[in-house]
Design an enzyme around this catalytic site. Structure first.
Site, short mmCIF file in Angstrom:
data_model
loop_
_atom_site.label_atom_id
_atom_site.label_comp_id
_atom_site.label_asym_id
_atom_site.label_seq_id
_atom_site.Cartn_x
_atom_site.Cartn_y
_atom_site.Cartn_z
N ASP A 10 -26.88 39.35 57.98
CA ASP A 10 -28.04 39.02 57.16
C ASP A 10 -29.18 38.48 58.03
O ASP A 10 -28.95 37.76 59.01
CB ASP A 10 -27.64 37.96 56.12
CG ASP A 10 -28.66 37.83 55.01
OD1 ASP A 10 -29.53 38.71 54.88
OD2 ASP A 10 -28.59 36.84 54.27
N ASN A 58 -27.84 47.97 47.96
CA ASN A 58 -28.94 48.26 48.88
C ASN A 58 -29.66 49.56 48.55
O ASN A 58 -30.77 49.81 49.06
CB ASN A 58 -28.44 48.31 50.33
CG ASN A 58 -28.12 46.95 50.91
OD1 ASN A 58 -27.32 46.83 51.83
ND2 ASN A 58 -28.73 45.90 50.37
#
Length: 236
Positions: A10, A58
């Site tokens: 991340d 995503n």
């Protein structure tokens, strides 16, 4: 030493934003970190390493960013395949079933998995188009299709119907950038994982940071729902 370490990679977008660069620059910079962490994990004796590269959620990102990620991942896979083979690393892809994945990329995934299938060093699992909830639903569907009576379903039997059922539970989960969420990552396997949330963004995460997470893990008292260990009759 944790047997299985999983990383939520991340912070790529924020890394780019801090430098007034497009988000794609952060994804591109992440390649160096991926290679560094694979090498660090292998050298440290980690047997299983899982990297969260692309989630089922995503797909909701802007189209140009998704397209860039598909091209980037294909380049990275093809570029580093010889290194992974030489290092004795077995590669697998968890997910990778959505028809929106470009055909050539899906073929590259399959080719790399086949190329490294006989390796007996560390197992690298790349979670791509992965969703923990989807895996659990698919396992339930598999049990139903098999005609398994409800009262015969055990945790072990259920786990046997998950993708790659030989994968051990995650011992240590690392999420960079300081965010503290599971984000639908390997939900079954992280049930008793120890989590570490380093503040560093993924493109800046390096081997010393990874080793620091291993050190933190070694200082944890893993109880699995039990009571603290006892020394000389005293609970600590």
């Amino acid at each position: 030493m944790p047997r299985h370490v999983a990383c939520v990679m991340d912070g790529n977008g924020r890394w780019a934003q801090q430098r007034s660069l497009p988000r794609t620059a952060g994804h591109r910079a992440a390649e160096t970190t991926v290679v560094d962490i694979i090498e660090a994990a292998r050298a440290a004796g980690v047997q299983w390493l899982s990297l969260y590269a692309f989630s089922t959620e995503n797909w909701s990102r802007p189209g140009p960013e998704v397209d860039y990620l598909m091209r980037l991942v294909r380049r990275v896979v093809r570029k580093h395949a010889p290194l992974l083979l030489a290092r004795g690393i077995r590669c697998r892809f968890l997910g990778a079933s959505d028809p929106r994945i470009p055909r050539h990329l899906a073929q590259d995934f399959e080719d790399l998995a086949t190329l490294t299938a006989e390796n007996r060093g560390m197992t690298l699992t790349v979670a791509f188009d992965h969703g923990g909830r989807r895996d659990i639903v698919e396992a339930a569907r598999s049990l139903i299709r098999a005609g398994t009576p409800a009262d015969e379903v055990t945790e072990q039997l259920f786990a046997d119907h998950l993708p790659f059922p030989d994968t051990p539970d995650v011992d240590l989960a690392i999420r960079t950038s300081g965010e503290q969420r599971i984000s639908n990552f390997m939900l079954w396997q992280v049930a008793y994982a120890e989590w570490v949330f380093p503040e560093v963004l993924w493109p800046d995460f390096r081997a010393p940071d990874f080793l620091a997470c291993l050190h933190t893990y070694r200082g944890r008292d893993r109880r699995f729902g039990g009571v603290p260990t006892q020394t000389n009759g005293d609970t600590r």
